[in-house]
Design an enzyme around this catalytic site. Structure first.
Site, short mmCIF file in Angstrom:
data_model
loop_
_atom_site.label_atom_id
_atom_site.label_comp_id
_atom_site.label_asym_id
_atom_site.label_seq_id
_atom_site.Cartn_x
_atom_site.Cartn_y
_atom_site.Cartn_z
N GLY A 102 -56.56 85.20 43.99
CA GLY A 102 -56.29 83.81 43.59
C GLY A 102 -54.86 83.68 43.11
O GLY A 102 -54.54 82.93 42.21
N ASP A 141 -54.93 85.71 48.32
CA ASP A 141 -55.61 84.41 48.19
C ASP A 141 -56.22 84.07 49.55
O ASP A 141 -56.06 84.81 50.53
CB ASP A 141 -54.60 83.32 47.75
CG ASP A 141 -55.28 82.21 46.94
OD1 ASP A 141 -54.83 81.91 45.82
OD2 ASP A 141 -56.30 81.65 47.43
N TYR A 195 -68.53 73.96 35.86
CA TYR A 195 -67.45 74.91 35.59
C TYR A 195 -67.70 75.63 34.27
O TYR A 195 -67.66 76.86 34.18
CB TYR A 195 -66.13 74.14 35.53
CG TYR A 195 -64.92 74.91 35.11
CD1 TYR A 195 -64.28 74.61 33.90
CD2 TYR A 195 -64.37 75.90 35.91
CE1 TYR A 195 -63.14 75.29 33.51
CE2 TYR A 195 -63.23 76.58 35.52
CZ TYR A 195 -62.62 76.25 34.33
OH TYR A 195 -61.48 76.94 33.94
C1 VAH Z 1 -59.67 72.38 33.66
N1 VAH Z 1 -57.45 73.35 33.43
O1 VAH Z 1 -59.20 71.33 33.28
C2 VAH Z 1 -58.88 73.66 33.40
C3 VAH Z 1 -59.23 74.25 32.06
C4 VAH Z 1 -59.73 73.83 29.65
C5 VAH Z 1 -59.30 73.23 30.94
O2 VAH Z 1 -60.38 74.99 32.12
O3 VAH Z 1 -60.73 72.43 34.22
#
Ligand code: VAH
Length: 315
Positions: A6, A32, A140
């Site tokens: 990555g 990547d 996430y």
């Molecule tokens: C996001 N830049 O916005 C990342 C990060 C804490 C933010 O994990 O998803």
């Protein structure tokens, strides 16, 4: 040598360049699924790796006798909400690949980034502790929370030397960030120079933990260079530098670009930002392996505007 998976991403690019500066260009293999910036591609060896394919990682590890791996490939918070299954698949399968390769002794030391996104709406919002309630409400964040559990499990069960940091929002100018909720804090600097105004997708008053890229790179290298016994937390370390709101950045920009104007028009990313802490307690990282940040919002704004001004002048 070192392998960055990555390497073309926002953090991966600058991590690769810094590690090459320290260790020598050929000691760091960038990889990547696609090629990266001109600066990255001409700075040293590059290999195509799909982070979800175990064999493509193993081949490169054996080809270059890799000892350290940094897994920087992931789908971030905003894009992850648009493609939840893909985000889970990429973020988890890539991690299992490298944890298993380390467990099988194919390389020695692993860095895996977590995020303040592991915290959720029920987490204490100010000065969030290292250990606390974590009920992340984004795919996430869920993938980062699960990943932290697996990292600690592979360390305890199989002795895998994996080290991790919960990055805050990272601000930089060399590459465009991809799919994050904190990306407003990068876009705002570009727009300040290009059109003199910015329509923020996060509302006034949305305070988030943030860090300039150089501090994030320094912390990453510092935890990887630390003595194993000093890395007492093997899930992931809270890390912080500053916290700010969109209007606070706007004020800093106006000191350099007086005619700059900000407006607010929040979108789905406001809900993501509202689920995250407003500030982070990173005292464990400071105690265990000597972390300390250097760059504050004033210094960051000066660097961002000066660097982008030069970049746009060259175009
Ligand atoms: C996001 N830049 O916005 C990342 C990060 C804490 C933010 O994990 O998803």
């Amino acid at each position: 040598c070192i392998l960055i998976i990555g390497a073309c991403g926002q953090i991966g690019t600058e991590l690769t360049l810094k590690l090459r500066e320290i260790n020598g260009d050929n000691a760091v293999i960038a990889s990547d699924i696609r090629e990266g910036s001109k600066e990255l591609m001409k700075s040293g060896p590059f290999e195509f790796i799909n982070a979800m394919e175990y064999d493509s990682i193993l081949n490169v590890i054996e080809k270059y006798k890799v000892t350290d791996v940094y897994l920087m490939a992931a789908m971030l918070s905003a894009t992850g909400e648009k493609f939840p299954a893909k985000a889970w698949e990429l973020n988890m399968n890539s991690l299992f690949n490298v944890l298993n390769l380390a467990k099988e002794g194919k390389f020695k030391k692993l860095f895996w980034p977590s995020s303040i996104a592991v915290f959720g709406p029920t987490t204490p919002k100010e000065y969030t502790p290292q250990e606390t309630v974590m009920e992340p409400s984004t795919v996430y964040g869920i993938s980062k929370q699960a990943g932290e559990r697996w990292c600690e499990y592979y360390f305890n069960k199989f002795g895998v030397d994996v080290r991790s940091i919960r990055y805050p929002g990272i601000i930089s100018w060399k590459t465009n960030p991809g799919g994050g909720t904190t990306d407003y804090a990068v876009e705002i600097y570009h727009n300040a120079l290009l059109i003199g105004k910015y329509n923020s997708f996060l509302n006034k008053g949305t305070k988030l933990p943030m860090m300039y890229m150089d501090d994030a790179i320094e912390a990453t290298i510092k935890i990887m260079d630390a003595n194993p016994e000093d890395v007492k937390i093997r899930s992931s370390y809270n890390l912080a530098a500053m916290s700010f709101t969109p209007e606070e950045i706007a004020e800093e920009i106006k000191k350099i670009v007086p005619e700059f104007r900000i407006s607010y028009n929040s979108d789905f990313r406001q809900n993501i930002a509202d689920s995250w802490p407003r500030s982070i307690d990173d005292s464990k990282a400071r105690e265990d392996w000597g972390w300390k940040h250097k760059i504050d919002i004033k210094k960051m704004s000066e660097i961002m505007l000066n660097s982008l001004h030069t970049k746009y002048e060259e175009i």
